[in-house]
Design an enzyme around this catalytic site. Sequence first.
Site, PDB file in Angstrom:
ATOM      1  N   GLU A 234      -6.870  -8.862 -34.011  1.00 13.15           N
ATOM      2  CA  GLU A 234      -5.995  -9.997 -33.686  1.00 13.15           C
ATOM      3  C   GLU A 234      -5.827 -10.153 -32.181  1.00 13.15           C
ATOM      4  OE1 GLU A 234      -2.987  -9.645 -37.542  1.00 13.15           O
ATOM      5  OE2 GLU A 234      -2.204  -9.301 -35.526  1.00 13.15           O
ATOM      6  N   LYS A 236      -4.064 -10.250 -28.804  1.00 13.62           N
ATOM      7  CA  LYS A 236      -2.827  -9.631 -28.289  1.00 13.62           C
ATOM      8  C   LYS A 236      -2.230 -10.618 -27.300  1.00 13.62           C
ATOM      9  CE  LYS A 236      -0.872  -5.324 -26.552  1.00 13.62           C
ATOM     10  NZ  LYS A 236       0.204  -5.845 -25.713  1.00 13.62           N
ATOM     11  N   ARG A 256      12.461  -6.753 -29.377  1.00 19.10           N
ATOM     12  CA  ARG A 256      11.923  -5.470 -29.802  1.00 19.10           C
ATOM     13  C   ARG A 256      13.001  -4.385 -29.822  1.00 19.10           C
ATOM     14  NH1 ARG A 256       6.922  -2.479 -27.283  1.00 19.10           N
ATOM     15  NH2 ARG A 256       7.867  -0.481 -26.920  1.00 19.10           N
ATOM     16  N   GLU A 285       5.440 -13.008 -31.608  1.00 18.21           N
ATOM     17  CA  GLU A 285       5.553 -12.979 -30.161  1.00 18.21           C
ATOM     18  C   GLU A 285       5.945 -14.392 -29.722  1.00 18.21           C
ATOM     19  OE1 GLU A 285       4.783  -9.938 -28.860  1.00 18.21           O
ATOM     20  OE2 GLU A 285       4.301 -10.309 -26.769  1.00 18.21           O
ATOM     21  N   ARG A 403       5.273   4.121 -33.769  1.00 16.69           N
ATOM     22  CA  ARG A 403       4.023   3.814 -33.101  1.00 16.69           C
ATOM     23  C   ARG A 403       2.949   4.206 -34.091  1.00 16.69           C
ATOM     24  NH1 ARG A 403       3.149   1.902 -28.303  1.00 16.69           N
ATOM     25  NH2 ARG A 403       5.241   2.227 -27.524  1.00 16.69           N
ATOM     26  N   LYS A 409      -4.097  -0.936 -29.999  1.00 19.47           N
ATOM     27  CA  LYS A 409      -4.311  -2.024 -29.044  1.00 19.47           C
ATOM     28  C   LYS A 409      -5.477  -1.672 -28.138  1.00 19.47           C
ATOM     29  CE  LYS A 409      -0.660  -0.266 -26.126  1.00 19.47           C
ATOM     30  NZ  LYS A 409       0.629  -0.417 -25.513  1.00 19.47           N
TER      31      LYS A 409
END
Length: 546
Positions: A234, A236, A256, A285, A403, A409
């Site tokens: 995807e 970022k 967040r 986002e 995490r 990422k």
Amino acid sequence: MAVRETPGATGAAGAAGVPGAAGVTLARIAGVSRAVAATTARSRKTALLAEVFAETETRPEDVPLVISYLSGRLPQGRIGIGWSALKDPPPPAADPVLTVAATDAALTALAGLKGPGSRAARVGLVRELLAAATEEEQRFLTRLLLGEVRQGALDALALEAVAAVAGAPASAVRRAVMMDGSLPRVAGTLFAEGPAALDRFRLTVGTPVLPMLAGTAPSVTEAVRGLGVPCAVEEKLDGVRIQVHRDGGTVRVHTRSLDDITDRLPEVTEAALRIDGDRFVLDGEAIAVGADGRPVPFQELASRVGSRTDVGSARAALPVTPVFFDVLAAGGESTVDLPADERHAVLARLVPGPLRVGRMVVTDPEDARQLAAAEEFLAETLRRGHEGVLVKALDAPYAAGRRGRSWLKVKPVHTLDLVVLAAERGHGRRTGLLSNLHLGARAADGGFVMLGKTFKGLTDETLRWQTRRLGELAVSDDGFTVRVRPELVVEIAYDGVQRSPRYPAGVALRFARVVRYRPDKRAADADTIDTVLAARPPDPSPDPSD
Ligand SMILES: Nc1ncnc2c1ncn2[C@@H]1O[C@H](COP(=O)(O)OP(=O)(O)OP(=O)(O)O)[C@@H](O)[C@H]1O
């Protein structure tokens, strides 16, 4: 203020540090803290914690405090007590009778003091508290108040110990903590009401949960191969993480770190209300796109999100758009336990295409053509001005607050999230401002390792802000360097790591510069020294600033 319990109330057991009716003493916590730090064996650490939790049987309300203090957190957050108020403590008490509950009551009173004269009153209260403490308790309290009790790994151990003592499966406790975000709170309820109470900690529309976070991979191919299962790749997007809860006509938007920013981003509420569904939670986002169709730099967006005033003109100057990549609930039902591909199917039914993140799917992690296509997807995403990609395992549930190993990422620009340990007073144009920052990475023992200094990349506005904020966090000041509580996280760009005997890890950052402050991160989220060393091999050339 009654910070001292009468010795009679605790009885002989209380004097020995084992709680009677009055509860666990601070001496007991100081002792456990020392013992846990002194052993490397995980099972021994857990046993030590389980022992002290078991002692709270008659006072389950102490459990949250015991966990908070052992992990170095004050439930009151910042209380405005610095080194100067703590450096000359009054004579210590002879016996350990100061309980965690009494300590908490004193700190709550202290944190509530506001306005003129409050500083002197705070110092007075702190001295009263210290006078009720034994020498060992004084030492622990001082470290606690200065933010020096750091037990990074304690939460995971404490969770296991809590589960063992309460007779609940660790997985059920972990799930509850994911949904609630607070082990102290979950443990308090569990001890007071028993394992059945864990069912209450379910995802509910309207109550934010900590978002799932990503690990890092050096390339798309390594990320896909490492996950070893079908993946989504995807875009970022470089914006602000948002969690959007809609319950009928009510929408709430959280960051967040779970701050409520609903009023600052009305566009997000409007977009959520246009979605055809009425009880859902979306993860995404908020981004701003310039006239050229490219995303605008994060700094501009951050100042929009950070400002509460005049939302209308801020919106006109820089409109934001929500882009969603996950769904945590739909039709009022939690979807967090569904695998990612099923969640994506739910998302695709709920959210129209333009509000969904761009993605592609790799069905076979070993297929060279698909891997090449995924690398090309990254290249194309970067050309369009985005930060990189996330590679997500399609079989994984949503791991709130973690995490996850199932999100990786990949981005070419390497930055580090480091903690500000101190700042030096500026000179010349920067006289009167705190300028040169001392930067630290997290160490395995819960402390921080200094990796360098920088005064580069700081705008005038950031300099003024950091001078004020670091002043509030100051613990000592020699007239040149102001040491601070290690709480502020700053994102640093750098050109590599080089050997430098002047720094404790034997390495220093080359050409470190500030990209931005990360108010959305806590010191515990900062990068570790191991990450720093793994990211860039030490360069044998000498440090030019030596
Ligand atoms: N498609 C996406 N899926 C998940 N997160 C995304 C996506 N696009 C952008 N993001 C952002 O990237 C972040 C994931 O990276 P990570 O969990 O490491 O947070 P981070 O440390 O803030 O990362 P970074 O500093 O690299 O932005 C998310 O918090 C989110 O804000």
